[in-house]
Design a protein around this motif. Sequence first.
Motif, PDB file in Angstrom:
ATOM      1  N   THR A 241       0.855  -1.183   0.000  1.00  0.00           N
ATOM      2  CA  THR A 241       0.000   0.000   0.000  1.00  0.00           C
ATOM      3  C   THR A 241       0.892   1.234   0.000  1.00  0.00           C
ATOM      4  OG1 THR A 241      -1.764  -1.119   1.212  1.00  0.00           O
ATOM      5  CG2 THR A 241      -1.795   1.282   1.216  1.00  0.00           C
ATOM      6  N   SER A 243       0.733   5.246   0.198  1.00  0.00           N
ATOM      7  CA  SER A 243      -0.187   6.295   0.623  1.00  0.00           C
ATOM      8  C   SER A 243       0.422   7.669   0.403  1.00  0.00           C
ATOM      9  CB  SER A 243      -0.541   6.128   2.113  1.00  0.00           C
ATOM     10  OG  SER A 243      -1.117   4.863   2.347  1.00  0.00           O
ATOM     11  N   SER A 249      -4.351   6.747  -2.114  1.00  0.00           N
ATOM     12  CA  SER A 249      -3.563   5.545  -1.870  1.00  0.00           C
ATOM     13  C   SER A 249      -3.704   4.607  -3.059  1.00  0.00           C
ATOM     14  CB  SER A 249      -3.991   4.847  -0.576  1.00  0.00           C
ATOM     15  OG  SER A 249      -5.331   4.425  -0.658  1.00  0.00           O
TER      16      SER A 249
END
Length: 290
Positions: A241, A243, A249
């Motif tokens: 992930t 961000s 994101s």
Amino acid sequence: MGGTATTGTTWLLLEQSGPWGAKALTQSHLDPELGRALESRSRGTGLRVALIRRPGRHADYPPAASRQVYLGHTRPGHTWVRETTLADPAELLELDFAALGAGDHGGTGTAYRGDPLALVCTNGRRDRCCALLGRPLAAELAEAGHATVWETTHLGGHRFSPTMLVLPYGYAYGRLSAQAAKEVLTATHEGRMVGEWCRGRSAWEPPGQAAELAVRRLTGEDRAEALTVRQTREPDGWAVTVSHRDGRSWAVRIAADVSEPPRSQSCGAELVTPARYDVRTITQTSVAAA
């Protein structure tokens, strides 16, 4: 080159003049017992120890009366560089290595307020390309005054020589010309990174490095502190992930592969197929906050 930066959330840089061996912490004029202790104490903490020296000739001079020391933490939103000088480098063993790796400098030294720290790998005993290509680059950058320039012992990725790590952000670069290196240092001074020659940010593990650079290519984002990374190991690779501080994101799928055809990891070394990290998919999962 994405995903090839040496990992380390925090860097401890110790000035050590004179020649370096392939394993510089124990093969230089630094006390080898101290070198082994630094290696042992830093293992598993996120703290990376390297030796540095001024660009130029490295005759076998007597040790200096004091040593320059830098500590640099590289996680986005919490970057800092501290500096101090020590008469006895053994004093470094009094530091809390785990806390430093986690980003707590504990008031060690004073805040470094100078130009970006440019660390150019020049350890010819480790890889002669680093000396042949890195030392002229370090000398030219120092002469041009674009940054505080030091030669350093090992940044990995010898096949990408000349290589350079830049603090405070901890981005590593490779295959640099002098002009490209100057562009990198100018960008760093402005709080940016340069994707073209970037190997990754040392705060992240290799899959996270590759994912961050992929999102930067997709979005054109070059502000050094804009992105953070969180990765999870999965059976077929990694789920990462990425961000953005504005609320966006992305979910990035990374798979491990090997580089073909075989190539040398170091100047004159045998041919191998080094690991690489392939971006399979990038999916935006949230948008910027209103």
